[in-house]
Design a protein around this motif. Structure first.
Motif, PDB file in Angstrom:
ATOM      1  N   VAL A   1       0.762  -0.677  -0.070  1.00 41.81           N
ATOM      2  CA  VAL A   1      -0.142   0.494   0.014  1.00 41.81           C
ATOM      3  C   VAL A   1       1.009   1.187  -0.001  1.00 41.81           C
ATOM      4  CG1 VAL A   1      -2.000   1.838   1.517  1.00 41.81           C
ATOM      5  CG2 VAL A   1      -1.834  -1.077   0.980  1.00 41.81           C
ATOM      6  N   PRO A   2       0.916   1.997  -1.179  1.00 47.87           N
ATOM      7  CA  PRO A   2       2.131   3.174  -0.852  1.00 47.87           C
ATOM      8  C   PRO A   2       1.616   4.136  -0.479  1.00 47.87           C
ATOM      9  CG  PRO A   2       1.415   2.615  -3.447  1.00 47.87           C
ATOM     10  CD  PRO A   2      -0.065   1.965  -2.087  1.00 47.87           C
ATOM     11  N   HIS A   3       3.431   4.725   0.025  1.00 55.85           N
ATOM     12  CA  HIS A   3       2.734   5.768   1.191  1.00 55.85           C
ATOM     13  C   HIS A   3       2.642   7.561   0.073  1.00 55.85           C
ATOM     14  CE1 HIS A   3       5.040   4.234   4.887  1.00 55.85           C
ATOM     15  NE2 HIS A   3       5.185   3.106   3.683  1.00 55.85           N
ATOM     16  N   PRO A   4       2.528   8.183   0.340  1.00 51.46           N
ATOM     17  CA  PRO A   4       2.622   9.117  -0.284  1.00 51.46           C
ATOM     18  C   PRO A   4       3.940   9.745  -0.178  1.00 51.46           C
ATOM     19  CG  PRO A   4       2.068  10.088   2.121  1.00 51.46           C
ATOM     20  CD  PRO A   4       2.654   8.282   1.980  1.00 51.46           C
TER      21      PRO A   4
ATOM     22  N   VAL B   1      15.089   5.483  -4.243  1.00 54.68           N
ATOM     23  CA  VAL B   1      15.120   6.533  -3.416  1.00 54.68           C
ATOM     24  C   VAL B   1      13.587   6.496  -3.353  1.00 54.68           C
ATOM     25  CG1 VAL B   1      15.718   8.447  -3.867  1.00 54.68           C
ATOM     26  CG2 VAL B   1      16.475   6.840  -4.861  1.00 54.68           C
ATOM     27  N   GLN B   2      13.007   7.115  -2.409  1.00 55.29           N
ATOM     28  CA  GLN B   2      12.123   7.444  -1.983  1.00 55.29           C
ATOM     29  C   GLN B   2      11.991   8.992  -1.126  1.00 55.29           C
ATOM     30  OE1 GLN B   2      10.006   4.486   0.793  1.00 55.29           O
ATOM     31  NE2 GLN B   2       8.170   6.156   1.696  1.00 55.29           N
ATOM     32  N   PHE B   3      11.483   9.444  -1.853  1.00 59.15           N
ATOM     33  CA  PHE B   3      12.063  10.817  -1.033  1.00 59.15           C
ATOM     34  C   PHE B   3      10.803  11.194  -0.319  1.00 59.15           C
ATOM     35  CE2 PHE B   3      13.311  10.578  -5.035  1.00 59.15           C
ATOM     36  CZ  PHE B   3      13.965  12.028  -5.640  1.00 59.15           C
ATOM     37  N   ARG B   4      10.657  12.202   0.895  1.00 60.30           N
ATOM     38  CA  ARG B   4      10.036  12.308   1.599  1.00 60.30           C
ATOM     39  C   ARG B   4       8.772  12.775   0.626  1.00 60.30           C
ATOM     40  NH1 ARG B   4      12.703  12.529   6.488  1.00 60.30           N
ATOM     41  NH2 ARG B   4      14.808  12.664   6.904  1.00 60.30           N
ATOM     42  N   PRO B   5       7.385  13.108   1.219  1.00 61.20           N
ATOM     43  CA  PRO B   5       6.372  14.206   0.774  1.00 61.20           C
ATOM     44  C   PRO B   5       6.852  14.520   0.873  1.00 61.20           C
ATOM     45  CG  PRO B   5       5.855  12.168   1.959  1.00 61.20           C
ATOM     46  CD  PRO B   5       7.145  11.985   2.645  1.00 61.20           C
TER      47      PRO B   5
ATOM     48  N   ALA C   1       7.790  20.837 -12.661  1.00 59.14           N
ATOM     49  CA  ALA C   1       6.496  20.751 -12.706  1.00 59.14           C
ATOM     50  C   ALA C   1       5.461  20.248 -11.526  1.00 59.14           C
ATOM     51  CB  ALA C   1       6.044  18.809 -13.543  1.00 59.14           C
ATOM     52  N   HIS C   2       4.157  20.370 -11.167  1.00 58.93           N
ATOM     53  CA  HIS C   2       3.438  20.415  -9.956  1.00 58.93           C
ATOM     54  C   HIS C   2       4.050  18.733  -9.993  1.00 58.93           C
ATOM     55  CE1 HIS C   2       1.263  24.365 -10.449  1.00 58.93           C
ATOM     56  NE2 HIS C   2       1.694  24.044 -10.553  1.00 58.93           N
ATOM     57  N   VAL C   3       3.990  18.606  -9.284  1.00 58.83           N
ATOM     58  CA  VAL C   3       3.685  16.655  -8.551  1.00 58.83           C
ATOM     59  C   VAL C   3       3.293  15.901  -8.645  1.00 58.83           C
ATOM     60  CG1 VAL C   3       4.461  15.401  -6.310  1.00 58.83           C
ATOM     61  CG2 VAL C   3       5.746  16.958  -6.233  1.00 58.83           C
ATOM     62  N   SER C   4       2.106  16.697  -9.110  1.00 61.75           N
ATOM     63  CA  SER C   4       0.813  16.234  -9.100  1.00 61.75           C
ATOM     64  C   SER C   4       0.746  15.081 -10.486  1.00 61.75           C
ATOM     65  CB  SER C   4      -0.792  16.639  -8.872  1.00 61.75           C
ATOM     66  OG  SER C   4      -0.459  17.411  -9.409  1.00 61.75           O
ATOM     67  N   GLU C   5       1.746  15.969 -11.429  1.00 58.80           N
ATOM     68  CA  GLU C   5       1.430  15.394 -12.664  1.00 58.80           C
ATOM     69  C   GLU C   5       2.307  14.284 -13.191  1.00 58.80           C
ATOM     70  OE1 GLU C   5       2.796  17.692 -16.085  1.00 58.80           O
ATOM     71  OE2 GLU C   5       2.608  19.679 -14.628  1.00 58.80           O
ATOM     72  N   TRP C   6       3.232  13.456 -11.679  1.00 60.33           N
ATOM     73  CA  TRP C   6       3.236  12.049 -11.863  1.00 60.33           C
ATOM     74  C   TRP C   6       2.088  11.197 -11.015  1.00 60.33           C
ATOM     75  CZ3 TRP C   6       5.743  14.126 -14.994  1.00 60.33           C
ATOM     76  CH2 TRP C   6       6.938  15.019 -14.853  1.00 60.33           C
ATOM     77  N   THR C   7       1.332  11.365 -10.258  1.00 56.21           N
ATOM     78  CA  THR C   7       0.801  10.654  -9.083  1.00 56.21           C
ATOM     79  C   THR C   7      -0.050   9.578 -10.274  1.00 56.21           C
ATOM     80  OG1 THR C   7       0.339  12.587  -7.683  1.00 56.21           O
ATOM     81  CG2 THR C   7      -0.851  11.262  -8.130  1.00 56.21           C
TER      82      THR C   7
ATOM     83  N   TYR D   1       3.926  20.195  -4.431  1.00 58.17           N
ATOM     84  CA  TYR D   1       5.110  19.210  -4.007  1.00 58.17           C
ATOM     85  C   TYR D   1       4.549  17.742  -3.499  1.00 58.17           C
ATOM     86  CZ  TYR D   1       7.173  23.620  -4.010  1.00 58.17           C
ATOM     87  OH  TYR D   1       8.107  24.935  -4.634  1.00 58.17           O
ATOM     88  N   VAL D   2       3.242  17.404  -3.164  1.00 56.23           N
ATOM     89  CA  VAL D   2       2.659  16.558  -2.658  1.00 56.23           C
ATOM     90  C   VAL D   2       2.768  15.623  -3.385  1.00 56.23           C
ATOM     91  CG1 VAL D   2       2.114  14.997  -0.874  1.00 56.23           C
ATOM     92  CG2 VAL D   2       2.935  16.958  -0.129  1.00 56.23           C
ATOM     93  N   GLY D   3       1.708  15.543  -4.283  1.00 55.45           N
ATOM     94  CA  GLY D   3       1.304  15.256  -5.372  1.00 55.45           C
ATOM     95  C   GLY D   3       0.042  14.431  -5.288  1.00 55.45           C
TER      96      GLY D   3
END
Length: 269
Positions: A56-59, A97-101, A111-117, A206-208
């Motif tokens: 279950v993925p992290h944000p 690499v797991q980035f901090r949210p 680009a806004h991070v939501s573009e990769w969500t 910034y979070v997605g």
């Protein structure tokens, strides 16, 4: 800076996974990267028969370098909205690499991070033209220290610059993760002196995902952890502790995310 966390939150049946693969976490060797990253995660396996892992993925955004038998590639994995399943077979290696949210955008600020969500994209599609072969550089070292150094080099080459908005987003998500009294996005926004719309816009950029989604995902992670460690969970009580109106709402969200209701989730080990 705290060491990488040791919990298995988000991993379904972690005991089964860890019995089949070598899984490690490391913090970056480069101090300037640590504010942006949760950790590096390294996995190696050599399996006599296929095995499917479920998370279950992290944000969090992840950058992943992977080798499955004779195929190697790298990708940017935006926040996963659904249960993520990965089939492992034969021999393989992953360096992630797991980035901090909130911590990814300084590395890809256009680009806004939501573009990769909900998406997984080749490295070059997010970062542009790459020098050399970063996938081979990261996957080749035989030891963890060499892989960590190669991951450091890849990220430092992206030249992340301090961003006060990224720092704000990182801090806000960390509060949601650690403060169980935060149950409603609107109340949280007011406590931070901002409107809900402003908070939502910051999270999209910034979070997605939105703050409500983050609150819910951390609730499900906690429910999973409790289910894995306690065969006699009081689900009604847990629902109240996690801010749900009643047990039925927790059961609905848990089932939608994990695929089975809480009472059917019984990890082995």
């Amino acid at each position: 800076m705290a060491a990488p966390r040791r919990d298995t939150r988000g991993i379904l049946d972690p005991a089964e996974l860890l019995s089949r693969v070598r899984f490690r976490r490391h913090e970056p060797a480069a101090p300037e990267l640590r504010p942006y990253l949760e950790h590096y995660w390294l996995i190696d396996w050599d399996l006599p028969e296929p095995f499917a892992s479920h998370v279950v993925p992290h944000p969090s955004v992840n950058v992943v370098f992977q080798r499955f038998e004779d195929r190697s590639y790298g990708e940017v994995a935006g926040i996963g909205l659904e249960l993520f399943t990965q089939k492992l077979e034969g021999r393989g290696r992953v360096c992630g690499v797991q980035f901090r949210p909130g911590g990814f955008r300084p590395f890809a600020p256009d680009a806004h991070v939501s573009e990769w969500t909900g998406r997984r994209l080749p490295l070059a599609e997010v970062f542009g033209e790459l020098d050399g072969d970063p996938v081979a550089s990261v996957l080749a070292p035989a030891d963890d220290a060499g892989r960590v150094a190669a991951l450091d080099a890849f990220l430092l080459a992206r030249e992340p610059r301090p961003d006060p908005q990224a720092e704000l987003a990182i801090g806000l998500v960390d509060r949601i993760r650690t403060d169980r009294t935060i149950l409603r996005a609107g109340a949280f926004a007011r406590s931070e002196g901002m409107s809900l719309r402003t908070l939502q816009r910051l999270f999209a950029q910034y979070v997605g995902v939105g703050p409500k989604w983050v609150i819910l995902r951390y609730r499900i992670h906690e429910a999973l952890e409790r289910a894995a460690s306690d065969t006699a969970v009081d689900w009604a009580r847990l629902a109240a502790e996690l801010g749900y109106a009643d047990q039925a709402h927790l059961v609905r969200d848990f089932t939608a995310t994990v695929g089975v209701p809480p009472t059917a989730y019984a990890p082995k080990g």
